[in-house]
Design a protein around this motif. Structure first.
Motif, PDB file in Angstrom:
ATOM      1  N   VAL A 199       0.860   1.509  -3.854  1.00  0.00           N
ATOM      2  CA  VAL A 199      -0.495   1.632  -4.397  1.00  0.00           C
ATOM      3  C   VAL A 199      -1.440   1.752  -3.193  1.00  0.00           C
ATOM      4  N   PRO A 200      -1.702   2.974  -2.740  1.00  0.00           N
ATOM      5  CA  PRO A 200      -2.498   3.166  -1.519  1.00  0.00           C
ATOM      6  C   PRO A 200      -3.860   2.479  -1.519  1.00  0.00           C
ATOM      7  N   ALA A 201      -4.497   2.328  -2.665  1.00  0.00           N
ATOM      8  CA  ALA A 201      -5.819   1.695  -2.717  1.00  0.00           C
ATOM      9  C   ALA A 201      -5.791   0.247  -2.238  1.00  0.00           C
ATOM     10  N   LEU A 202      -4.634  -0.389  -2.257  1.00  0.00           N
ATOM     11  CA  LEU A 202      -4.541  -1.771  -1.780  1.00  0.00           C
ATOM     12  C   LEU A 202      -4.798  -1.872  -0.283  1.00  0.00           C
ATOM     13  N   SER A 230       4.264  -0.816 -10.180  1.00  0.00           N
ATOM     14  CA  SER A 230       3.750  -0.751  -8.803  1.00  0.00           C
ATOM     15  C   SER A 230       4.822  -1.213  -7.815  1.00  0.00           C
ATOM     16  N   ASP A 265      -7.290  -0.688   1.157  1.00  0.00           N
ATOM     17  CA  ASP A 265      -8.733  -0.810   1.354  1.00  0.00           C
ATOM     18  C   ASP A 265      -9.222  -2.254   1.322  1.00  0.00           C
ATOM     19  N   LYS A 307       0.818  -1.216   0.000  1.00  0.00           N
ATOM     20  CA  LYS A 307       0.000   0.000   0.000  1.00  0.00           C
ATOM     21  C   LYS A 307       0.851   1.266   0.000  1.00  0.00           C
TER      22      LYS A 307
END
Length: 150
Positions: free
Chosen positions: A42-45, A88, A47, A39
């Motif tokens: 890729v910050p959305a990971l 990523s 969630d 994350k």
């Protein structure tokens, strides 16, 4: 497909496919640890639940590895898949504290294992930018037209 493209696709393809297969059935604790690092890139990971992340990661690696290994997948498409995956990883490397020296680029001892993913990004760029498949497809079309006209 040219021999060069075959080599550029086969080596990372086999490595990534093996990695994805190895992550199938990953336990939640291991997944949570990997997710914590992922994350950063890729910050959305963040969630996802650890279980969702484990499936996403293993299936994603299997898909990218297979795309690289299957000869009917166009080289540019396989290259774009590899670019997304390796991009990523490089993003995670650059954004995770302790992986780079103070200059933000050179790897620390902890970052060396992830910094190597920059090589996969370079391979992805070579696959995406390589024009040999496009020329061979155009050449095949021209040859077919010549045969038809003959």
């Amino acid at each position: 497909m040219s021999l060069t493209n075959t080599i550029l696709r086969a080596v990372p393809g086999a490595f990534i496919l093996n990695s994805g297969i190895g992550k199938l059935g990953m336990d939640a604790e291991t997944a949570a640890g990997l997710q914590q690092m992922a994350k950063n890139g890729v910050p959305a990971l963040g969630d996802l639940t650890p279980e969702q992340f484990a499936k996403f990661l293993s299936y994603g690696e299997i898909a990218v590895g297979a795309a690289l290994l299957l000869p009917f997948v166009p080289t540019r498409v396989a290259g774009l898949a590899l670019a997304g995956f390796s991009g990523s990883m490089v993003s995670m490397y650059l954004r995770t504290p302790g992986m780079t020296e103070s200059d933000g680029v050179r790897p620390t001892q902890d970052g060396i294992s992830v910094a190597k993913d920059s090589w996969m990004l370079a391979i992805a760029a070579a696959l995406v930018l390589n024009q040999s498949d496009k020329r061979s497809a155009l050449q095949k079309l021209a040859d077919a037209r010549r045969r038809k006209d003959a």
